[in-house]
Design a protein around this motif. Structure first.
Motif, short mmCIF file in Angstrom:
data_model
loop_
_atom_site.label_atom_id
_atom_site.label_comp_id
_atom_site.label_asym_id
_atom_site.label_seq_id
_atom_site.Cartn_x
_atom_site.Cartn_y
_atom_site.Cartn_z
N GLY A 1 -6.59 -1.11 -4.15
CA GLY A 1 -5.72 -0.08 -3.67
C GLY A 1 -4.33 -0.48 -3.41
N TYR B 1 1.28 5.54 0.39
CA TYR B 1 0.67 6.74 0.94
C TYR B 1 1.61 7.83 0.58
CZ TYR B 1 -1.37 2.68 3.87
OH TYR B 1 -1.77 1.59 4.12
N HIS C 1 -1.95 9.95 3.34
CA HIS C 1 -3.16 9.54 2.77
C HIS C 1 -2.88 8.51 1.63
CE1 HIS C 1 -4.13 13.44 4.63
NE2 HIS C 1 -5.45 12.98 4.66
N PRO C 2 -3.77 7.79 1.33
CA PRO C 2 -3.57 6.75 0.22
C PRO C 2 -3.10 7.59 -1.16
CG PRO C 2 -5.50 5.97 1.72
CD PRO C 2 -4.91 7.29 1.93
N PHE D 1 0.89 -1.25 -0.09
CA PHE D 1 0.05 -0.12 -0.10
C PHE D 1 0.95 1.17 -0.01
CE2 PHE D 1 -2.80 -3.32 1.79
CZ PHE D 1 -4.12 -2.85 1.25
#
Length: 387
Positions: free
Chosen positions: A115, A78, A83-84, A76
């Motif tokens: 995501g 960020y 924040h993604p 993932f």
């Protein structure tokens, strides 16, 4: 037109499934120019967990969370504020090396639509083992044209079932009866102040609950005495010392060792320490065969064939295999610990179970089952019958 579409589809397949080299390049083609990725950005570790419980790495503009599970790898991304960041146009490569091995295995990291960049690969056989993962990512908008590169060292988590099987293998025997765990079916779990203890059957649960301090160590009480006339029938039935393979009585009055409620007779005091060190092994040797209520011989040294195959004739082990795995310890073919190469696995050798370190050993055992059974016997291991 049709030919053009076929070529385009083929090119797309190559671009999304290629095995990456030392660096990954992303190219934009427009106005007749070729703009390749420039430079490599190294990520450094952050001493905190990510939003999904994974480890975090930091570049100048990005934070990257890596999650290692039995189902593979997930990344993932960020921004600096947490924040993604979309990875829909990103891709990457993961080069995985298992501890103790030099070889690396490469896997593509591609968007999963949820995501993350994901490499779905079955790591269940590596549960509890450490892996080193070299990761390269491209297509991260905040990273510009740079390749984001970093290393991750992680332990593949074990499932609850695997943790239980490992605990049973360590404990080996029931602290109440002294019988090998698994010899009476699947071991039963008893909770003692938050600590899990395993007993051979439901009949032993009450004893543990009535006196938890007595059984908290997970090992049966072992007492040593000199045999008396009352033991004569049991000595005659056992015949030989399981340690020295000598006739009982040949070196004086036999020694009686009680492991839980199970007696084992030895030829001399010199054998006591070996039984105390490996009670499960010698209990299995002595009490592997017992007389049934009808006067027929029943084998207590029996294990189920197995149901889940990794390849034809090669079975995954279950909790009931734990005491036999603990007794065998090493693969007879490779002379390596049974868990050294992703094992143990179970194979049928002339009606008996042999445990091996990897599927590659199965062919040798299938070709000469009696040879490998003899190897185990020479090591003091009696392979259990397969029912």
């Amino acid at each position: 037109m049709k030919r053009t579409l076929i070529i385009t589809a083929f090119s797309l397949a190559i671009s999304t499934s290629s095995v990456f080299g030392q660096t990954i390049q992303s190219q934009d083609h427009h106005a007749g120019h070729n703009h390749a990725t420039t430079g490599t950005t190294k990520a450094r570790e952050i001493n905190q967990a990510g939003p999904h419980g994974g480890s975090l790495k930091q570049t100048d503009n990005l934070q990257i969370e890596t999650i290692v599970s039995q189902g593979g790898l997930r990344m993932f991304v960020y921004d600096r504020t947490g924040h993604p960041v979309s990875v829909d146009k990103g891709r990457g490569a993961a080069s995985v090396r298992v501890e103790g091995h030099a070889k690396r295995y490469r896997y593509d990291l591609l968007p999963d639509g949820k995501g993350a960049l994901t490499a779905p690969v079955n790591l269940s056989q590596l549960a509890g083992r450490q892996i080193d993962v070299a990761i390269q990512l491209v297509g991260m908008k905040a990273a510009g044209r740079s390749v984001v590169s970093f290393n991750e060292v992680a332990t593949v988590p074990a499932s609850e079932q695997q943790l239980a099987a490992a605990a049973i293998a360590r404990q080996k025997i029931c602290p109440v009866s002294g019988k090998p765990l698994g010899s009476m079916g699947d071991p039963v779990t008893v909770d003692i102040n938050g600590q899990k203890l395993y007993v051979c059957c439901a009949g032993c649960v009450g004893a543990v609950k009535s006196n938890p301090a007595k059984y908290a160590t997970g090992r049966p009480q072992i007492t040593v005495t000199t045999a008396t006339q009352a033991d004569a029938a049991a000595i005659a039935a056992q015949k030989v010392c399981p340690v020295m393979d000598e006739p009982l009585g040949g070196m004086g009055t036999p020694i009686k060792v009680m492991v839980g409620d199970k007696p084992t007779y030895l030829c001399c005091k010199g054998c006591i320490k070996k039984v105390q060190a490996e009670p499960a092994k010698y209990l299995a040797m002595v009490h592997g065969k017992q007389m049934g209520s009808g006067g027929t011989e029943e084998s207590g040294n029996v294990v189920a064939a197995g149901t889940e195959q990794v390849r034809e004739g090669i079975f995954k082990v279950v909790a009931a295999d734990a005491p036999f795995i603990a007794a065998q310890k090493k693969c007879p073919v490779m002379d390596e610990p049974l868990d050294a190469m992703g094992g143990p696995y179970k194979v049928n050798a002339a009606g008996k179970a042999i445990y091996i370190c990897c599927p590659g050993c199965a062919k040798k055992i299938a070709a000469e089952p009696n040879k490998w059974l003899a190897v185990l016997k020479s090591q003091g291991v009696e392979a259990p019958l397969i029912k």
